[in-house]
Design a protein around this motif. Structure first.
Motif, PDB file in Angstrom:
ATOM      1  N   SER B  52       1.045  41.873  13.606  1.00  0.00           N
ATOM      2  CA  SER B  52       0.495  42.139  12.278  1.00  0.00           C
ATOM      3  C   SER B  52       0.652  40.935  11.357  1.00  0.00           C
ATOM      4  O   SER B  52       0.198  40.959  10.222  1.00  0.00           O
ATOM      5  N   VAL B  83      -4.594  46.892  11.730  1.00  0.00           N
ATOM      6  CA  VAL B  83      -3.660  47.345  10.700  1.00  0.00           C
ATOM      7  C   VAL B  83      -2.482  48.022  11.369  1.00  0.00           C
ATOM      8  O   VAL B  83      -2.622  48.621  12.443  1.00  0.00           O
ATOM      9  N   ARG B  84      -1.325  47.891  10.760  1.00  0.00           N
ATOM     10  CA  ARG B  84      -0.124  48.470  11.347  1.00  0.00           C
ATOM     11  C   ARG B  84       0.386  49.639  10.509  1.00  0.00           C
ATOM     12  O   ARG B  84       0.059  49.774   9.328  1.00  0.00           O
ATOM     13  N   SER B  85       1.184  50.481  11.134  1.00  0.00           N
ATOM     14  CA  SER B  85       1.971  51.446  10.371  1.00  0.00           C
ATOM     15  C   SER B  85       3.435  51.114  10.620  1.00  0.00           C
ATOM     16  O   SER B  85       3.755  50.299  11.466  1.00  0.00           O
ATOM     17  N   ALA B 162      -2.822  53.525   6.732  1.00  0.00           N
ATOM     18  CA  ALA B 162      -3.344  52.582   7.725  1.00  0.00           C
ATOM     19  C   ALA B 162      -4.792  52.915   8.064  1.00  0.00           C
ATOM     20  O   ALA B 162      -5.655  52.040   8.108  1.00  0.00           O
TER      21      ALA B 162
END
Lengths: 323, 248
Positions: B52, B83-85, B162
């Motif tokens: 990320s 996109v990351r969480s 996200a």
């Protein structure tokens, strides 16, 4: 506009602050304390500086410990031009605002690469650097300051800053404008970005915001707004000196914002009124007024988180309170 | 042949003497759910940080959706569609649930140098944010302060934020961590329904969820991929069973 909000404790308190500012030129003579009009003029000028600091500190989480430097830059723009006989506001004011913005751009561009304590220290260091610069320039009075012989000239008939009431209400109108601009801005998309960056800067990056540019923009806007405070201060006092950008004044600005309520629109005005009135009143009572004032400040920080605004908000039924 | 969405080659990250990511190679195909499992300290979260853009890699390359992103900023990787969480919930606690999601929507609508119009009354932002909340089952909590949500709900909001960036690929760092069984199965079902729509790299300790969702699984131990294959292959892999899954 929703008038219901005026019936809440905060609404009443905030209306009272504005009414005090409007009517002080008549209230002060009525209670036989004419000098309170001057005190309130000064308060509103400091409030503008505090409003600008609140924009970056209260809403953006950028604790600048050198914010007073922009008051000095705005002030010296008037002082230096006036000392050369240039009194036109149309030269003094744009230059003052642009120089404040330029210095904010330089200071912000470097300081915002750091965070936390380092940000506080770097902004302080820059401000002290410029303070010592102003002390060292003998041509412009060094630490004795500069007396300003003539106030900024707008060249408008019947509008003359030398008239006390005109000066007072110029300050008032500009302060209200700063409050309105702040309110507009913090609710805009831009404002949401800086508020969210205060809340969680890392997450902002991972959902796609390069926050640096937004924070720097906020820093420059705040610098210019604070420069406006300096322009007014120079005119109001007919005097500028390096003291107006000394670090203790930056510290007072931080305290005013915290006292009034960080991250609220009206907090800085309330903070400025309480802070400056209290120091005025206490210093009239006793020479060692700092002994009372100091503990008061400590108590406020310890027990009134959120300042006066936060304290009054506790009496409201907030829709956010339900969980 | 299926298109490769994410290609990680020889990725390395040292923390002092510790090798967190050790010449790692991973390929994730478009539309697949690729799980990364491994014991604690295997370098799973470090991998997500590197992918990320929050951690600069020491060496190696990352290709995403046909472009090299190894040195791209986090924000630009998000705009590129990755996109990351977060494993540890990372939300805007003093914003309402709706506004949390609206921030993600706002990010994909171009720059935010708009100083005047009230964003709280922006129907576009709120409308799209509400759609995401409906999908995640959080619509009734839209006006609540994010800080006041129950833990499981915050985990759902985490994923909603996200998703709201409209990504091509999700990097999910233990999305089910700390959720109750009900919420966990809800999110599992949701991710399953999103299969094919998003490419996903999933880190998760809940093995039921992993084996239910994943198309392929990479097993990470000390920053190295010791095995990679379908859930059946991983289940049948003696080495992995002993090292990680246990013999039950």
């Amino acid at each position: 506009m929703n008038l219901e909000i005026l019936k809440t404790p905060r609404g009443i308190y905030n209306s009272l602050l504005i009414l005090l500012c409007i009517f002080m030129p008549w209230i002060a003579p009525a209670i036989g304390q004419d000098f309170f009009t001057d005190v309130f003029g000064r308060i509103m000028i400091v409030a503008i500086a505090a409003i600008s600091l609140n924009l970056i500190m209260g809403f953006g989480g950028m604790i600048s410990f050198g914010h007073a430097v922009f008051v000095g830059i705005g002030g010296y723009a008037v002082g230096i031009f006036a000392s050369h006989g240039i009194e036109s506001a149309y030269i003094q004011w744009p230059v003052g605002l642009l120089m404040s913005g330029l210095f904010a751009l330089i200071i912000g561009a470097i300081s915002l690469r750091t965070r936390g304590v380092y940000f506080i220290m770097i902004t302080l260091a820059f401000a002290q650097m410029i303070y010592f610069l102003s002390v060292s320039i003998e041509k412009y009075g060094s630490d004795d300051g500069l007396t300003i012989d003539a106030r900024s000239d707008f060249g408008i008939p019947f509008y003359d800053l030398n008239d006390a009431l005109t000066m007072y209400f110029t300050v008032f109108v500009l302060m209200v404008a700063c409050l309105l601009i702040t309110r507009k801005m913090v609710n805009s998309r831009f404002g949401r970005v800086i508020r969210a960056a205060k809340s969680n800067d890392e997450r902002m990056h991972t959902i796609g915001y390069p926050t640096y540019g937004y924070k720097l923009t906020a820093f420059v806007i705040a610098g210019m707004m604070c420069g406006l405070s300096g322009l007014l201060s120079a005119n109001f006092e007919d005097f500028v000196s390096p003291d107006m950008m000394f670090w203790t004044f930056s510290g007072e600005l931080i305290f005013i914002v915290v006292l009034g309520g960080m991250g609220t629109i009206m907090g800085p005005l309330g903070g400025a009124i309480i802070f400056l009135l209290l120091s005025e009143v206490l210093s009239n009572i006793t020479n060692s007024w700092h002994l009372i004032f100091g503990p008061f400040l400590i108590l406020v920080v310890l027990f009134a988180r959120g300042g006066v605004e936060g304290f009054l908000a506790k009496f409201e039924k907030s829709p956010e309170a339900k969980s | 042949m299926t298109e490769i969405m994410l290609k990680v080659e020889n990725l390395v990250k040292h923390f002092g003497g510790l090798v967190a990511t050790d010449s790692l190679n991973i390929e994730v195909e478009q539309g697949e759910i690729h799980a990364v499992i491994g014991p604690n300290g295997a370098g799973k979260t470090t991998l997500i940080h590197q992918l990320s853009g929050m951690l600069e890699s020491d060496s190696g390359t990352i290709h995403f959706d046909g472009q090299e992103i190894s040195h791209m900023s986090s924000a630009n990787r998000c705009h590129a569609g990755m996109v990351r969480s977060y494993q540890i919930t990372s939300i805007f606690k003093d914003f309402s649930v709706l506004d949390n999601v609206a921030m993600s929507i706002q990010a994909r609508e171009g720059h935010s140098f708009r100083f005047w119009k009230n964003a709280n009354k922006d129907a576009v932002l709120a409308g799209k944010a509400r759609e995401i909340l409906v999908e995640m089952g959080l619509e009734e909590r839209a006006e609540v302060l994010a800080d006041n949500l129950a833990h499981g709900e915050q985990r759902q909001l985490e994923i909603a934020m996200a998703l709201a960036t409209d990504p091509k690929m999700l990097l999910l760092d233990e999305p089910m961590a700390g959720m109750g069984p009900e919420e966990s199965s809800r999110v599992t079902k949701y991710l399953e329904s999103m299969k094919g729509k998003y490419t996903m790299l999933l880190i998760e300790h809940d093995m039921d969820a992993v084996f239910a969702l994943a198309d392929r699984i990479t097993v990470l131990v000390y920053g190295q991929a010791v095995a990679c294959g379908t859930p059946e292959e991983i289940r049948g892999n003696e080495e992995v069973r002993h090292a990680y899954l246990g013999d039950d």
